[in-house]
Design an enzyme around this catalytic site. Structure first.
Site, PDB file in Angstrom:
ATOM      1  N   SER A   1      15.371  11.240   3.825  1.00  0.00           N
ATOM      2  CA  SER A   1      14.299  12.200   4.113  1.00  0.00           C
ATOM      3  C   SER A   1      14.839  13.305   5.015  1.00  0.00           C
ATOM      4  O   SER A   1      15.807  13.088   5.760  1.00  0.00           O
ATOM      5  CB  SER A   1      13.158  11.486   4.847  1.00  0.00           C
ATOM      6  OG  SER A   1      12.242  12.411   5.365  1.00  0.00           O
TER       7      SER A   1
ATOM      8  N   TYR B   1      10.285   5.962  11.374  1.00  0.00           N
ATOM      9  CA  TYR B   1      10.657   6.449  10.044  1.00  0.00           C
ATOM     10  C   TYR B   1      11.973   7.253  10.059  1.00  0.00           C
ATOM     11  O   TYR B   1      12.904   6.938   9.307  1.00  0.00           O
ATOM     12  CB  TYR B   1       9.500   7.299   9.511  1.00  0.00           C
ATOM     13  CG  TYR B   1       9.653   7.764   8.089  1.00  0.00           C
ATOM     14  CD1 TYR B   1       9.401   6.903   7.028  1.00  0.00           C
ATOM     15  CD2 TYR B   1      10.050   9.066   7.796  1.00  0.00           C
ATOM     16  CE1 TYR B   1       9.536   7.334   5.715  1.00  0.00           C
ATOM     17  CE2 TYR B   1      10.183   9.503   6.493  1.00  0.00           C
ATOM     18  CZ  TYR B   1       9.917   8.636   5.461  1.00  0.00           C
ATOM     19  OH  TYR B   1      10.057   9.062   4.162  1.00  0.00           O
TER      20      TYR B   1
HETATM   21  N1  NAP Z   1       6.616  11.923  -0.362  1.00  0.00           N
HETATM   22  C1  NAP Z   1       7.322  12.484   0.609  1.00  0.00           C
HETATM   23  O1  NAP Z   1       6.910  13.508   1.207  1.00  0.00           O
HETATM   24  C2  NAP Z   1       8.654  11.911   0.987  1.00  0.00           C
HETATM   25  C3  NAP Z   1       9.515  12.711   1.764  1.00  0.00           C
HETATM   26  C4  NAP Z   1      10.762  12.212   2.119  1.00  0.00           C
HETATM   27  C5  NAP Z   1      11.151  10.952   1.697  1.00  0.00           C
HETATM   28  N2  NAP Z   1      10.290  10.185   0.958  1.00  0.00           N
HETATM   29  C6  NAP Z   1      10.761   8.852   0.557  1.00  0.00           C
HETATM   30  O2  NAP Z   1      10.694   8.758  -0.850  1.00  0.00           O
HETATM   31  C7  NAP Z   1      10.616   7.381  -1.227  1.00  0.00           C
HETATM   32  C8  NAP Z   1       9.527   7.223  -2.288  1.00  0.00           C
HETATM   33  O3  NAP Z   1       8.271   7.530  -1.677  1.00  0.00           O
HETATM   34  P1  NAP Z   1       7.120   8.306  -2.457  1.00  0.00           P
HETATM   35  O4  NAP Z   1       6.914   9.596  -1.762  1.00  0.00           O
HETATM   36  O5  NAP Z   1       7.384   8.288  -3.903  1.00  0.00           O
HETATM   37  O6  NAP Z   1       5.890   7.378  -2.047  1.00  0.00           O
HETATM   38  P2  NAP Z   1       4.824   6.537  -2.926  1.00  0.00           P
HETATM   39  O7  NAP Z   1       4.273   7.399  -4.003  1.00  0.00           O
HETATM   40  O8  NAP Z   1       3.914   5.956  -1.913  1.00  0.00           O
HETATM   41  O9  NAP Z   1       5.722   5.397  -3.594  1.00  0.00           O
HETATM   42  C9  NAP Z   1       6.349   4.416  -2.799  1.00  0.00           C
HETATM   43  C10 NAP Z   1       6.971   3.386  -3.712  1.00  0.00           C
HETATM   44  O10 NAP Z   1       7.633   2.398  -2.897  1.00  0.00           O
HETATM   45  C11 NAP Z   1       7.155   1.117  -3.265  1.00  0.00           C
HETATM   46  N3  NAP Z   1       7.145   0.215  -2.102  1.00  0.00           N
HETATM   47  C12 NAP Z   1       6.566   0.430  -0.896  1.00  0.00           C
HETATM   48  N4  NAP Z   1       6.717  -0.648  -0.110  1.00  0.00           N
HETATM   49  C13 NAP Z   1       7.420  -1.563  -0.850  1.00  0.00           C
HETATM   50  C14 NAP Z   1       7.864  -2.885  -0.612  1.00  0.00           C
HETATM   51  N5  NAP Z   1       7.613  -3.500   0.554  1.00  0.00           N
HETATM   52  N6  NAP Z   1       8.562  -3.518  -1.578  1.00  0.00           N
HETATM   53  C15 NAP Z   1       8.806  -2.921  -2.776  1.00  0.00           C
HETATM   54  N7  NAP Z   1       8.398  -1.678  -3.063  1.00  0.00           N
HETATM   55  C16 NAP Z   1       7.703  -1.011  -2.121  1.00  0.00           C
HETATM   56  C17 NAP Z   1       5.748   1.344  -3.805  1.00  0.00           C
HETATM   57  O11 NAP Z   1       5.411   0.330  -4.757  1.00  0.00           O
HETATM   58  P3  NAP Z   1       4.403  -0.898  -4.512  1.00  0.00           P
HETATM   59  O12 NAP Z   1       3.327  -0.427  -3.581  1.00  0.00           O
HETATM   60  O13 NAP Z   1       3.928  -1.210  -5.890  1.00  0.00           O
HETATM   61  O14 NAP Z   1       5.276  -1.970  -3.934  1.00  0.00           O
HETATM   62  C18 NAP Z   1       5.924   2.660  -4.539  1.00  0.00           C
HETATM   63  O15 NAP Z   1       6.433   2.431  -5.842  1.00  0.00           O
HETATM   64  C19 NAP Z   1      10.337   6.595   0.055  1.00  0.00           C
HETATM   65  O16 NAP Z   1      11.535   5.981   0.489  1.00  0.00           O
HETATM   66  C20 NAP Z   1       9.902   7.680   1.042  1.00  0.00           C
HETATM   67  O17 NAP Z   1      10.212   7.308   2.365  1.00  0.00           O
HETATM   68  C21 NAP Z   1       9.063  10.628   0.575  1.00  0.00           C
END
Ligand code: NAP
Length: 258
Positions: free
Chosen positions: A141, A154
């Site tokens: 991130s 985080y």
């Molecule tokens: N969106 C942003 O602004 C942003 C910015 C920078 C970085 N990121 C990073 O991008 C990555 C993906 O996030 P996203 O934005 O796509 O969020 P999201 O839409 O909330 O998706 C998160 C994914 O992670 C899975 N997950 C969460 N906890 C888990 C666990 N304990 N075990 C297995 N799977 C788990 C969830 O699946 P289940 O709930 O089905 O387990 C879901 O598929 C993350 O690492 C996040 O930190 C996001």
């Protein structure tokens, strides 16, 4: 004849993980989708099989459970799969380090964000090394790039993924393996759909938000180009050198503390 590659994607039930699955499947890559919500994975798998004619397997796992990575690895072995792409994408917002009194919550968060990623690399990279071909994306991130006052959770966990990816990249590049820490800024996914994060999203300028398709497309291109750290989104790429510079970094620290 080219043999199809296989990608294992964690957090594939929503957001960036689902988009990684779609974009990799579009290149003919078979998939292993991992997350806790099996019904969402199976729904995504059905769509991907129909749209891209690839093989898709689903594995239900909670990556906050210390035994999950080994179980995922064993499941892929039992299915007779070799993993060519490892996309460590699963993640969530974390409990405040100082204001949450139950440390077990913090431990589970660190397990998900850091230890599971290290263990997935530990389990899957040796096979890539033997086959002299592999690709690893660790989804970090922009929060990893600059310290700020707050939950102390985080950002530090994502900074570990940057450091890990840089060392893995240096260690593995002569073995045909490329490793990239992808650092998105604010991205439209389910991540900011609840509570304080939802309020923050609703009150912030649209210019700071990117769509998940752009972030993933840029990330996969950077991976192929051999970049070990990649900040996605033009705005964040412009800001990142200021975050890293000894001359301007202090300004961001001061402003973040107030
Ligand atoms: N969106 C942003 O602004 C942003 C910015 C920078 C970085 N990121 C990073 O991008 C990555 C993906 O996030 P996203 O934005 O796509 O969020 P999201 O839409 O909330 O998706 C998160 C994914 O992670 C899975 N997950 C969460 N906890 C888990 C666990 N304990 N075990 C297995 N799977 C788990 C969830 O699946 P289940 O709930 O089905 O387990 C879901 O598929 C993350 O690492 C996040 O930190 C996001």
């Amino acid at each position: 004849m080219n043999v199809a590659r296989t990608a294992l994607i964690t957090g594939a039930s929503a957001g960036l993980g689902k988009v990684f699955a779609d974009q990799l499947a579009a290149t003919g890559t078979n998939l292993v989708l991992v997350a806790r919500r099996l019904e969402k994975l199976e729904c995504a798998a059905t769509e991907l099989r129909e749209r891209h004619r690839v093989t898709v397997n689903c594995i239900q796992a909670d990556l906050a459970d210390p035994e999950a990575p080994q179980r995922i690895y064993d499941a892929t072995r039992n299915l007779g799969l070799t993993i060519d792409y490892l996309i460590n994408n699963a993640g969530s917002g974390g409990p405040d380090l100082l204001n949450t009194r139950d440390f077990s919550e913090q431990r589970a968060f660190l397990e998900l964000m850091m230890i599971s990623v290290a263990q997935m690399c530990h389990l899957f990279v040796p096979g890539m090394k033997e086959r002299a071909w592999g690709r690893v994306v660790n989804v970090s991130s922009v929060s990893a790039r600059i310290p700020r006052a707050g939950g102390c959770n985080y950002g530090p966990s994502k900074a570990y993924l940057v450091a890990l990816s840089e060392e893995l990249s240096l260690t593995l590049r002569s073995h045909g393996i490329k490793v990239c820490a992808l650092c998105p800024g604010f991205t439209h996914t389910d991540f900011h759909n609840e509570g304080d994060l939802k309020a923050m999203k609703e009150s912030s300028a649209s210019i700071i938000w990117y769509d998940a398709e752009t972030v993933v497309r840029e990330g996969l291109t950077a991976l192929e180009q051999g970049k070990s750290v990649y900040v996605s989104g033009r705005l964040y790429r412009w800001l990142d050198p200021l975050f890293q510079s000894v001359w301007t970094r202090g300004l961001f620290k001061i402003s973040a503390a107030h």
